[in-house]
Design an enzyme around this catalytic site. Structure first.
Site, PDB file in Angstrom:
ATOM      1  N   ASP A  81     -31.125  -0.640  -9.292  1.00 54.71           N
ATOM      2  CA  ASP A  81     -32.222  -1.600  -9.142  1.00 54.71           C
ATOM      3  C   ASP A  81     -33.078  -1.273  -7.927  1.00 54.71           C
ATOM      4  OD1 ASP A  81     -29.911  -2.339  -7.600  1.00 54.71           O
ATOM      5  OD2 ASP A  81     -30.880  -4.244  -7.145  1.00 54.71           O
TER       6      ASP A  81
ATOM      7  N   GLU B 104     -27.890  -4.275  -6.511  1.00 54.45           N
ATOM      8  CA  GLU B 104     -27.561  -4.127  -5.088  1.00 54.45           C
ATOM      9  C   GLU B 104     -28.476  -4.966  -4.217  1.00 54.45           C
ATOM     10  OE1 GLU B 104     -27.813  -2.201  -1.012  1.00 54.45           O
ATOM     11  OE2 GLU B 104     -29.378  -2.583  -2.519  1.00 54.45           O
TER      12      GLU B 104
END
Length: 486
Positions: free
Chosen positions: A79, A146
């Site tokens: 991400d 994350e």
């Protein structure tokens, strides 16, 4: 735009990065990039699977002659932080990143670039696809989410990975080798309020704060950059007493791990106080700009007359809101006593939303000390609860405790010295790496973190150094050749 990026060296890395950046990959919405990675692994005929939370694992056997070396886990997160300039028209849910080459830098057109941690992902992909790079048995771990909770690393179960060494490719200075990092916890303060009708003989104004640098709320917090939410609060704080100022709406900041660059407030004031309001607030604006003159050169604070808002916040809650934000610490709370120039504990007042009878304030508190993380979180909690807010703590994750006897750290540091004729900075960082969480279920795994130079992560100014990426790639290849025997 991506063609210029694809022609950069090392081509194998930049082409993978361009492919990755064509896939929308906001945190919490990684379905498309997960499928992209699954297709990538399966097209290489490598063992590929997705765990129960969405992490993608791809395994590759050792090259000939390195079968007796320890298995290596190469890890990066899929991400990316989504930030854009206010005047940039872009849909992160549907569009790929528009990349530009400017001198030694790759950047994006008005948005975050995604080099954090896309360059790490792309480098792992390049190793997996290569038939020429020497390496031991590899387990590529691509984690999700994350940036907004580390739920991928948190949810990774023990036993899935067999590797003894983990290379985390999420450090943003190419002369640094990470051996530890801060943990973090999210704080959300919320409450409701009654709305009053705007009084007769009042005038509507919009106050906007924009043009701040923003940046990574861990790595950049030490710089003393402007926080749009704190600056806006200063502009509103004495307004009721002096000008009858009433708050209708506030929209400040965005993501918890990004220092807020912009804030907009819609207010009303007593019409008879208009001249005094503009004069005194103008002087305050001048003072704020002077305070930040050397580091926030593009700061713009504007006041514009607007349509009178229909409703405003009840005055008692308004007073509590502005006092709470004033009392809540933003920035560095404590420096690490044992490591020079390293932040131990900090807080970022990341998000302030006031609208339609509801207030929500979001903070991210970081620390390499669990006790001081709790201490600062309790301090913030108290500041908001005293004004009637309901405060919730969530997404608590641990730091990564340094291991000074690490075998892979010693190997990587010595290789850097041999390759570059100088020593790398071996240090812990104030960012939140996934190593701390991964170490909970894999306590025997030997870990180290490194990566290419990236500037302005978590902001539209994010850029990645081309020459540094070349340096990092050569370093990574050399490390894989020098993994110790089992």
């Amino acid at each position: 735009m991506s063609l210029a990026v694809r022609n950069l060296a090392p081509k194998e890395v930049w082409n993978m990065f361009a492919d990755l950046n064509a896939v929308p990959r906001p945190s919490k919405k990684e379905e498309r990039v997960i499928q992209f990675m699954v297709n990538f692994g399966e097209n290489l005929n490598l063992e590929t699977f997705v765990d129960h939370v969405g992490n993608v694992i791809i395994k590759k056997p050792a090259t000939k002659g390195l079968e007796n070396r320890k298995t290596v886990v190469m890890q990066s997160h899929l991400d990316m932080v989504h930030q854009k300039n206010a005047d940039t028209i872009f849909d992160f849910d549907t569009e790929g990143i528009k990349m530009l080459v400017e001198g030694d830098w790759v950047t994006a057109d008005g948005t975050t670039l995604g080099a954090d941690n896309g360059l790490g992902v792309a480098s792992i992909m390049a190793v997996l696809a290569s038939t020429a790079i020497e390496h031991p048995s590899l387990e590529a771990l691509f984690t999700i989410d994350e940036e907004t909770g580390m739920t991928g690393a948190m949810g990774l179960e023990s036993g899935i990975l067999k590797g003894e060494i983990l290379l985390n490719l999420d450090t943003e200075e190419d002369d640094e080798i990470g051996m530890g990092c801060a943990g973090g916890i999210d704080l959300t303060a919320s409450r409701t309020y009654l709305e009053d009708q705007s009084a007769d003989n009042t005038t509507g104004f919009t106050i906007s704060v924009k043009g701040l640098n923003g940046g990574h709320s861990g790595m950049d917090i030490i710089k003393g950059l402007g926080n749009a939410n704190k600056i806006m609060n200063r502009l509103l704080f004495d307004g009721f007493t002096n000008f009858g100022l009433r708050i209708s709406e506030i929209n400040g900041g965005s993501l918890r791990n990004a220092i807020p660059r912009e804030s907009v407030a819609i207010i009303s004031i007593d019409s008879v106080a208009t001249e005094a309001f503009l004069l005194e607030t103008g002087l305050l604006i001048d003072s704020i700009k002077e305070e930040f003159a050397s580091i926030e050169t593009n700061l713009v604070i504007a006041i514009e007359k607007t349509t009178l808002p229909e409703k405003v916040m009840e005055i008692g809650v308004q007073e509590g809101l502005t006092k709470s934000i004033y009392a809540a610490l933003n920035g560095v709370y404590r420096m690490t006593p044992d490591i020079a120039d390293l932040v131990e504990t900090s807080n970022n007042i990341a998000r302030v939303i006031v609208k339609n009878g509801k207030i929500e304030i979001g903070c991210l508190t970081r620390s390499s000390s669990e006790t001081n993380k709790t201490d600062l979180a309790n301090s913030l909690k108290s500041a908001f609860e005293l004004s009637g807010f309901d405060v919730k703590l969530s997404a608590d994750y641990p730091g990564w405790q340094p291991n000074v006897t690490s075998e892979i750290l010693d190997i990587v540091a010595n290789l850097y010295d041999r390759l570059h004729g100088e020593k790398a900075l071996v240090a812990a960082c104030h960012a939140g790496l996934e190593c701390g969480l991964l170490g909970q279920n894999y306590p025997e795994m030997d870990m180290v973190s490194f990566g290419p130079t990236i500037r302005g992560a978590h902001s539209p100014d994010e850029r990645a150094s081309i020459s540094s990426t070349q340096k990092f790639w050569k370093f990574l290849i050399e490390i894989l050749k020098n993994i110790p025997s089992k």
